[in-house]
Design a protein around this motif. Structure first.
Motif, PDB file in Angstrom:
ATOM      1  N   TYR A  67       5.448 -32.773   4.488  1.00 13.65           N
ATOM      2  CA  TYR A  67       4.220 -32.321   3.833  1.00 13.65           C
ATOM      3  C   TYR A  67       3.469 -33.508   3.231  1.00 13.65           C
ATOM      4  CZ  TYR A  67       5.042 -27.284   4.160  1.00 13.65           C
ATOM      5  OH  TYR A  67       5.206 -25.994   4.620  1.00 13.65           O
ATOM      6  N   ARG A  68       4.204 -34.430   2.633  1.00 18.37           N
ATOM      7  CA  ARG A  68       3.595 -35.614   2.051  1.00 18.37           C
ATOM      8  C   ARG A  68       2.883 -36.441   3.115  1.00 18.37           C
ATOM      9  NH1 ARG A  68       4.215 -40.304   2.384  1.00 18.37           N
ATOM     10  NH2 ARG A  68       4.595 -42.094   1.159  1.00 18.37           N
ATOM     11  N   ASN A  69       3.551 -36.648   4.253  1.00 18.78           N
ATOM     12  CA  ASN A  69       2.944 -37.416   5.339  1.00 18.78           C
ATOM     13  C   ASN A  69       1.703 -36.725   5.894  1.00 18.78           C
ATOM     14  OD1 ASN A  69       4.763 -39.569   5.320  1.00 18.78           O
ATOM     15  ND2 ASN A  69       6.128 -38.604   6.788  1.00 18.78           N
ATOM     16  N   GLU A  82      -7.516 -30.040   2.754  1.00 19.69           N
ATOM     17  CA  GLU A  82      -6.287 -29.864   3.535  1.00 19.69           C
ATOM     18  C   GLU A  82      -5.176 -30.788   3.009  1.00 19.69           C
ATOM     19  OE1 GLU A  82      -5.019 -29.733   8.264  1.00 19.69           O
ATOM     20  OE2 GLU A  82      -7.085 -30.191   7.713  1.00 19.69           O
ATOM     21  N   ALA A  83      -5.568 -32.008   2.630  1.00 20.55           N
ATOM     22  CA  ALA A  83      -4.610 -32.953   2.067  1.00 20.55           C
ATOM     23  C   ALA A  83      -3.989 -32.400   0.793  1.00 20.55           C
ATOM     24  CB  ALA A  83      -5.284 -34.303   1.789  1.00 20.55           C
ATOM     25  N   VAL A  84      -4.826 -31.855  -0.072  1.00 17.56           N
ATOM     26  CA  VAL A  84      -4.330 -31.288  -1.325  1.00 17.56           C
ATOM     27  C   VAL A  84      -3.380 -30.126  -1.052  1.00 17.56           C
ATOM     28  CG1 VAL A  84      -5.022 -29.997  -3.399  1.00 17.56           C
ATOM     29  CG2 VAL A  84      -6.275 -32.049  -2.725  1.00 17.56           C
ATOM     30  N   SER A  85      -3.722 -29.300  -0.089  1.00 12.70           N
ATOM     31  CA  SER A  85      -2.871 -28.165   0.249  1.00 12.70           C
ATOM     32  C   SER A  85      -1.492 -28.637   0.714  1.00 12.70           C
ATOM     33  CB  SER A  85      -3.532 -27.332   1.349  1.00 12.70           C
ATOM     34  OG  SER A  85      -2.714 -26.268   1.725  1.00 12.70           O
ATOM     35  N   TYR A  86      -1.462 -29.638   1.610  1.00 10.64           N
ATOM     36  CA  TYR A  86      -0.175 -30.183   2.060  1.00 10.64           C
ATOM     37  C   TYR A  86       0.620 -30.765   0.892  1.00 10.64           C
ATOM     38  CZ  TYR A  86      -0.891 -29.926   7.139  1.00 10.64           C
ATOM     39  OH  TYR A  86      -1.044 -29.502   8.437  1.00 10.64           O
ATOM     40  N   LEU A  87      -0.070 -31.525   0.043  1.00 11.25           N
ATOM     41  CA  LEU A  87       0.641 -32.193  -1.055  1.00 11.25           C
ATOM     42  C   LEU A  87       1.161 -31.179  -2.069  1.00 11.25           C
ATOM     43  CD1 LEU A  87      -1.710 -35.265  -1.413  1.00 11.25           C
ATOM     44  CD2 LEU A  87       0.597 -35.231  -0.444  1.00 11.25           C
ATOM     45  N   GLN A  88       0.460 -30.092  -2.257  1.00  8.54           N
ATOM     46  CA  GLN A  88       0.954 -29.054  -3.172  1.00  8.54           C
ATOM     47  C   GLN A  88       2.179 -28.337  -2.603  1.00  8.54           C
ATOM     48  OE1 GLN A  88      -2.634 -26.778  -3.815  1.00  8.54           O
ATOM     49  NE2 GLN A  88      -3.078 -27.875  -5.714  1.00  8.54           N
TER      50      GLN A  88
END
Length: 90
Positions: A67-69, A82-88
């Motif tokens: 998810y971080r990657n 989308e980045a924020v969603s993955y990082l959350q």
């Protein structure tokens, strides 16, 4: 002049020694981490493979790393929500 290996060669070489799905997830994640700034779409693709393997193995650290990657790759592509969603999720 030295030959620089391609991403596919790095993956093949490292997967050859990965004997479990957990190890394969780590290979995908580590290579994705190395390339998310220069080849973010490919890094996201590798991270998604890592996440699938991690989920099958209940390997939460591998899943979080994927998810971080993905989040980092999306950030490089200016896909911020989308980045924020993955990082959350990670």
């Amino acid at each position: 002049m030295t030959d620089i290996p391609t991403i596919e060669q790095l993956i093949s070489k490292n997967l050859a020694t990965a004997h479990t799905d957990r190890m394969r997830a780590d290979v995908y994640n580590k290579i994705a981490e190395q390339f998310y700034d220069s080849q973010p779409l490919y890094a996201i693709e590798l991270s998604e493979k890592a996440r699938e393997l991690s989920q099958e193995e209940a390997y939460t650290a591998g899943e979080a790393f994927s998810y971080r990657n993905c989040g980092a790759g999306c950030f490089v592509l200016s896909r911020y929500s989308e980045a924020v969603s993955y990082l959350q999720n990670g």
